[in-house]
Design an enzyme around this catalytic site. Structure first.
Site, mmCIF file in Angstrom:
data_model
loop_
_atom_site.group_PDB
_atom_site.id
_atom_site.type_symbol
_atom_site.label_atom_id
_atom_site.label_comp_id
_atom_site.label_asym_id
_atom_site.label_seq_id
_atom_site.Cartn_x
_atom_site.Cartn_y
_atom_site.Cartn_z
ATOM 1 N N HIS A 32 0.920 -1.292 0.031
ATOM 2 C CA HIS A 32 0.000 -0.045 -0.036
ATOM 3 C C HIS A 32 0.742 1.234 -0.053
ATOM 4 O O HIS A 32 0.430 2.361 0.238
ATOM 5 C CB HIS A 32 -0.987 0.038 1.183
ATOM 6 C CG HIS A 32 -1.956 -0.987 1.047
ATOM 7 N ND1 HIS A 32 -3.245 -0.849 0.674
ATOM 8 C CD2 HIS A 32 -2.073 -2.342 1.496
ATOM 9 C CE1 HIS A 32 -3.936 -1.969 0.918
ATOM 10 N NE2 HIS A 32 -3.276 -2.889 1.385
ATOM 11 N N LYS A 41 -8.435 13.675 4.661
ATOM 12 C CA LYS A 41 -7.712 12.619 4.662
ATOM 13 C C LYS A 41 -6.739 12.717 5.984
ATOM 14 O O LYS A 41 -6.488 13.792 6.576
ATOM 15 C CB LYS A 41 -6.925 12.569 3.412
ATOM 16 C CG LYS A 41 -6.163 13.796 2.893
ATOM 17 C CD LYS A 41 -5.560 13.742 1.567
ATOM 18 C CE LYS A 41 -6.454 13.872 0.234
ATOM 19 N NZ LYS A 41 -6.378 12.740 -0.488
ATOM 20 N N ARG A 42 -5.823 11.657 6.244
ATOM 21 C CA ARG A 42 -4.706 11.935 7.025
ATOM 22 C C ARG A 42 -3.850 13.109 6.874
ATOM 23 O O ARG A 42 -3.541 13.425 5.562
ATOM 24 C CB ARG A 42 -3.945 10.593 7.172
ATOM 25 C CG ARG A 42 -4.560 9.443 7.857
ATOM 26 C CD ARG A 42 -4.929 9.828 9.438
ATOM 27 N NE ARG A 42 -4.109 10.002 10.087
ATOM 28 C CZ ARG A 42 -3.667 8.898 10.904
ATOM 29 N NH1 ARG A 42 -4.066 7.727 11.238
ATOM 30 N NH2 ARG A 42 -2.518 9.113 11.654
ATOM 31 N N LYS A 92 0.656 14.311 1.174
ATOM 32 C CA LYS A 92 -0.643 14.749 0.630
ATOM 33 C C LYS A 92 -1.092 16.208 0.365
ATOM 34 O O LYS A 92 -1.779 16.763 -0.390
ATOM 35 C CB LYS A 92 -1.639 14.355 1.714
ATOM 36 C CG LYS A 92 -1.631 12.767 1.872
ATOM 37 C CD LYS A 92 -2.473 12.332 2.898
ATOM 38 C CE LYS A 92 -2.646 10.940 3.216
ATOM 39 N NZ LYS A 92 -3.349 9.886 2.362
ATOM 40 N N THR A 132 -8.678 6.664 -1.835
ATOM 41 C CA THR A 132 -10.036 5.859 -1.902
ATOM 42 C C THR A 132 -11.090 6.924 -1.648
ATOM 43 O O THR A 132 -12.153 6.881 -2.087
ATOM 44 C CB THR A 132 -10.217 4.734 -0.995
ATOM 45 O OG1 THR A 132 -9.699 5.084 0.335
ATOM 46 C CG2 THR A 132 -9.414 3.454 -1.516
ATOM 47 N N LYS A 185 -14.906 7.967 -3.425
ATOM 48 C CA LYS A 185 -16.151 8.312 -2.544
ATOM 49 C C LYS A 185 -16.786 9.708 -3.084
ATOM 50 O O LYS A 185 -17.715 9.832 -3.161
ATOM 51 C CB LYS A 185 -16.015 8.478 -1.144
ATOM 52 C CG LYS A 185 -15.330 6.953 -0.391
ATOM 53 C CD LYS A 185 -14.760 7.277 0.868
ATOM 54 C CE LYS A 185 -14.017 5.601 1.252
ATOM 55 N NZ LYS A 185 -13.175 5.864 2.274
HETATM 56 C C1 26Q Z 1 3.206 0.587 10.517
HETATM 57 C C2 26Q Z 1 4.131 0.496 11.648
HETATM 58 C C3 26Q Z 1 4.116 0.835 12.952
HETATM 59 C C4 26Q Z 1 2.738 1.546 13.121
HETATM 60 C C5 26Q Z 1 2.150 1.689 11.936
HETATM 61 C C6 26Q Z 1 1.941 1.440 10.846
HETATM 62 C C7 26Q Z 1 1.048 1.743 9.920
HETATM 63 C C8 26Q Z 1 -0.231 1.846 9.865
HETATM 64 C C9 26Q Z 1 -1.006 2.137 8.992
HETATM 65 C C10 26Q Z 1 1.812 1.904 8.401
HETATM 66 C C11 26Q Z 1 0.894 2.364 7.461
HETATM 67 C C12 26Q Z 1 -0.574 2.311 7.720
HETATM 68 C C13 26Q Z 1 -1.586 2.764 6.674
HETATM 69 C C14 26Q Z 1 -1.341 3.076 5.220
HETATM 70 C C15 26Q Z 1 -2.286 3.332 4.634
HETATM 71 O O1 26Q Z 1 -3.435 3.606 4.734
HETATM 72 N N1 26Q Z 1 -2.069 3.343 3.152
HETATM 73 C C16 26Q Z 1 -3.188 3.715 2.067
HETATM 74 O O2 26Q Z 1 -3.689 2.726 1.675
HETATM 75 C C17 26Q Z 1 -4.967 3.002 0.868
HETATM 76 C C18 26Q Z 1 -5.217 1.787 0.383
HETATM 77 O O3 26Q Z 1 -4.831 0.915 -0.175
HETATM 78 C C19 26Q Z 1 -4.165 3.883 -0.426
HETATM 79 O O4 26Q Z 1 -5.460 4.164 -1.056
HETATM 80 C C20 26Q Z 1 -3.603 4.997 0.134
HETATM 81 O O5 26Q Z 1 -2.915 5.662 -1.030
HETATM 82 C C21 26Q Z 1 -2.390 4.554 0.849
HETATM 83 O O6 26Q Z 1 -1.694 5.634 1.678
#
Ligand code: 26Q
Length: 843
Positions: A382, A573-574, A579, A681, A685
């Protein structure tokens, strides 16, 4: 927690042959009378309330119970069908499931919403108020977690035997509060009032090992084996959550694990006479499922996070193997009947854990176990951000999971020997490919383990999947080109159109019928209406109502008045530098500057909405939130400005907020630096709900623009290739001097106009834009962004043209349903057969 003995007796009972007499009941009534009868029963008898209590909270609980009963019988029938059909199954392993609320979804999928509403109305109860009582299940950070939730919805609707496995965090994503413009984080105790949807299943608890050491020995037949001993164990207790399909009788399962201390904790320590240590140990164990890590890019190295990952992987694999052994004598067919889809690298330790279980516990030969494992695992990536690739230090791994580290070393040794057979003497290549990264402290590269251990590796949008092959995973692509594939993300139209946009749903149903609920491509039937003036007017009337609803929310939560006739320009978004919320804000400053200069001819009034959480440790993202809030205050207080421009930061952006925001948005901001956003995503929406996009050629924006046509999309900025070419000699001053609008905006920002009582507060932000090191190239894309915004303003002023583009965006969004995404996963990766639930007559 039940003791071990009790657990065993519960499992025995549940494994015993079914008592059909006991469990075969007539289906519950789905008419308004039956529903309301049960609602009253739960309210008075189960919850024990009476006429003096008219709290929506208890009404909500009674309604949830009523619906849960209806889900329960379908759930059981679905399980029977999967078990008895002996069909292939997929397990979606994810550290995050961002489910949001469940009540409306349950009513929608059971097709009882209208009956419930009418029945409650007769009792003087407003259904919408009950919907509002439910806490969001916020067990995810953002895109990746919400994607998992949309996938489950589509799998249930397609009747695919897919089970979600995750963690039942006691505390989900933090609640964001804005105080004096700054983000504060508050704990999200979402289970405080209980969770009516979940079903605890202590009979399926699993024991998970940590720590200890390994022993190696030779058995009487001369074979080598390993044992993992002196471990500290934790129980994993499953809680099942129903995942209903759309009006099809299917209810799939999301199984979430809760950590609980084993009894030995108490006994051993208690016998040693140290009560306090016993309690401490118990706490430690139960900490594992306490809280979701609120980082949407990785924060490496935290031992608790690795514990969580192993806890999920081990519990889920053991659970699947338990089920497998109930019906099979060996593992010869395991890989043709089971697939694990890894949601990013987070659950990737599952590769090593399945090897351990097959080799150490089930006593398979390594090669057989590896054949099974690598034919069973599939990995979805991702992110392209190198800093987000998970790595764990070898010493930590060794301390926490010593046997798993040995297994990983063995996997790596065998893999590298294959590599050196193909590229003899190429030590550079070996170093690049190795699962273990050399250095002062060795690291386990989880993405490498995932690729080596999987038969499929996919990205989440066309560009992203290409960039993976050319960049990050290039060496692996050279070895196994056939593993790599693309699966463009989607979203479920049931939640993101039908449930959240009833006005649009009704208009669509009247115009093109109702089939788009499960065949989103049918929206293309709308295209012929796009230039019909009467239809455009109905369309815009629906949109205006949605804007009024959004405007009311913003007034309530921000105290800012958004005029529903203005252009609603939204970025939610985050909060992350890539971004580029900052670029959006520079456009706001530019508009402010124009108004102050009196340059307002043919002005399009705009309301700019921001929302999103910053990771608690991400200082720069938090500064940007503060800057947005300070700018908003200056803009909104200025009489000369506020008729033409309004700015708001909506606190605590989450699934439930997006359900109000997406239907009321005109312009969707998707402005990441090209090559950085894997897919996005939110963009989908917004499109479905009739927003136009302003965006870069990044992630799924590319596919969105291709689908709707370039005239209906505001494109700007450097492409991924241009970004790569520009970076080595990037000189922001060149762009700042070269565009008077940008140099004015920079001066305005640096003048302290937005931080009069907080000198220097935003200096670092301004400097980052001026830095040749700025990875996000904010200054480089400013000019074309402002131009694209101007085109959007002009487009909006010509309302027929905007209406047409809006209709076409919805009409062309069919591809972005997760129904399509899931069909592609199934066709190329899972190869499952759809399976309808067993009904009474079939049993
Ligand atoms: C990893 C290690 C330690 C703590 C947290 C994490 C962690 C947690 C969540 C790393 C990444 C995430 C989330 C990533 C994420 O949401 N990525 C998004 O995924 C979407 C679905 O595929 C994409 O549409 C986005 O582009 C992408 O940023």
């Amino acid at each position: 927690m039940k003791n071990t003995h009790e657990l065993n007796s519960i499992s025995e009972m549940c494994e015993a042959d079914s008592h059909n007499q006991l469990t075969d009941l007539d289906p519950l009534g789905m008419d308004s009378d039956s529903l309301i009868q049960d609602f009253r029963h739960y309210f008075t008898h189960t919850l024990g309330r009476d006429r003096r209590c008219c709290s929506n909270h208890y009404y909500y609980k009674a309604l949830a119970q009523t619906l849960r009963d209806r889900l329960m019988e379908r759930w059981k029938n679905t399980r029977y069908a999967y078990d008895e059909g002996n069909c292939k199954r997929t397990y979606y392993l994810s550290m995050e499931f961002l489910m949001g609320r469940a009540l409306r979804n349950a009513m929608l999928n059971l097709d009882v919403e209208a009956d419930v509403k009418d029945g409650l109305e007769e009792l003087g109860i407003v259904m919408e108020d009950l919907v509002e009582m439910e806490h969001d299940a916020g067990l995810g950070n953002g895109g990746l977690g919400r994607l998992a939730a949309c996938f489950l919805d589509s799998c249930a609707t397609l009747q695919l035997p897919v089970t979600g496995y995750g963690i039942r965090y006691e505390y989900g994503m933090f609640r964001q509060v804005i105080e004096d413009g700054y983000q504060l984080e508050e704990p999200d105790h979402w289970l405080r009032d209980g969770n009516p949807w979940e079903l605890e299943r202590p009979e399926y608890a699993q024991r998970i090992h940590f720590g200890g050491r390994t022993e190696h020995f030779v058995d009487p037949e001369g074979k080598h084996h390993a044992r993992w001993v002196d471990t500290h164990d934790v129980l994993a207790v499953p809680f099942d959550n129903p995942v209903p399909g759309y009006r099809n009788g299917t209810v799939n399962t999301l199984r979430l694990w809760k950590a609980a201390a084993t009894d030995e904790f108490d006994l051993d320590e208690f016998n040693a006479g140290d009560y306090a240590d016993a309690v401490e140990a118990k706490n430690q164990a139960e900490h594992i499922s306490m809280v979701l890590y609120p980082n949407d890019a990785s924060e490496n190295g935290k031992a608790l996070r690795l514990r969580q990952q192993y806890f999920l992987a081990s519990a889920s694999l053991k659970d699947v193997i338990r089920g497998w052994k109930r019906a099979h004598k060996d593992f010869s067919e395991f890989s043709s009947k089971n697939c694990f889809q890894l949601n990013d690298t987070h659950p990737t330790i599952a590769v090593a854990e399945l090897m351990r279980l097959l080799v150490d516990i089930e006593r398979l030969d390594w090669d057989d176990a590896w054949e099974i494992t690598s034919q069973t695992m599939a990995y979805t990536n991702h992110t392209l951000l190198p800093e987000a690739l998970e790595r764990w230090s070898v010493p930590l791994f060794k301390q926490l999971l010593p046997r798993l580290l040995e297994v990983i070393y063995e996997i790596n040794a065998r893999f590298l020997s294959e590599v050196s057979a193909r590229w003899p003497m190429d030590t550079q290549r070996l170093g690049r490919l190795s699962i273990i990264e050399e250095g002062p402290v060795k690291q386990v590269r989880m993405a490498h383990l995932a690729i080596v251990g999987s038969f499929s590796v996919n990205g989440v949008a066309a560009l992203h999947s290409e960039l993976l092959k050319q960049g990050l995973f290039r060496d692996f692509y050279e070895i196994w080109p056939e593993k790599f594939n693309n699966k463009t993300n989607g979203v479920t139209q049931r939640r993101w159109m039908i449930a959240c946009n009833p006005g649009l749903t009704q208009l669509l149903n009247e115009t093109i019928g109702e089939s788009w609920a499960y065949q989103l491509d049918d929206l293309k039937g709308l295209r012929q209406q796009a230039s019909d003036h009467a239809f455009q007017q109905r369309w815009m009337a629906v949109r205006r109502e949605n804007k009024v609803r959004l405007s009311n929310t913003i007034w309530r939560d921000c105290g800012v008045k958004f005029d529903p006739d203005a252009l609603f320009d939204v970025q939610v978004k985050r909060m992350h530098e890539y971004k580029r919320q900052l670029l959006n804000l520079l456009h706001v400053l530019h508009l402010y500057d124009r108004i102050k200069q009196g340059d307002t001819e043919n002005w399009t009034p705009r309301c700019v909405l921001f929302g999103g959480k910053a990771a608690p440790g991400y200082a720069r993202a938090k500064q940007i939130i503060k800057l947005i809030n300070n700018v908003a205050r200056v803009v909104n207080r200025d009489r000369q400005v506020r008729e033409l421009l309004q700015v708001a930061f909506l606190p605590n952006y989450r699934v439930t907020a997006m359900e109000i925001i997406a239907p009321g948005t005109d312009l969707s901001e998707q402005i990441s630096t090209a090559g950085k956003e894997a897919s996005g995503t939110g963009n989908m929406k917004f499109m479905m709900n009739g927003a136009l996009t302003i965006g870069t050629l990044d992630g799924a924006n590319i596919e969105i623009r291709d689908a709707v046509g370039e005239e209906h999309f505001f494109l700007f900025g450097h492409s991924a290739q241009q970004v790569q070419d520009l970076r080595p000699h990037y000189n922001p001053e060149h762009f700042i001097q070269g565009d008077n609008r940008l140099s004015r905006v920079m001066s305005l920002l640096e003048s302290g106009h937005f931080n009069q009582f907080e000198p220097g507060l935003f200096d670092a932000i301004a400097q980052s834009i001026r830095s040749p090191q700025d990875p996000w190239l904010v200054a480089a894309d400013f000019s074309s962004y402002i131009d694209a915004q101007q085109r959007a303003s002009e487009h909006f002023n010509w309302s027929e043209r905007w209406a047409q583009s809006s209709i076409l965006n919805t009409a062309c969004s069919g591809f972005f349903s997760t129904d399509r995404t899931m069909q592609e996963y199934n066709r190329d990766i899972w190869q499952l057969n759809p399976m309808a639930p067993l009904t009474m007559e079939m049993k």
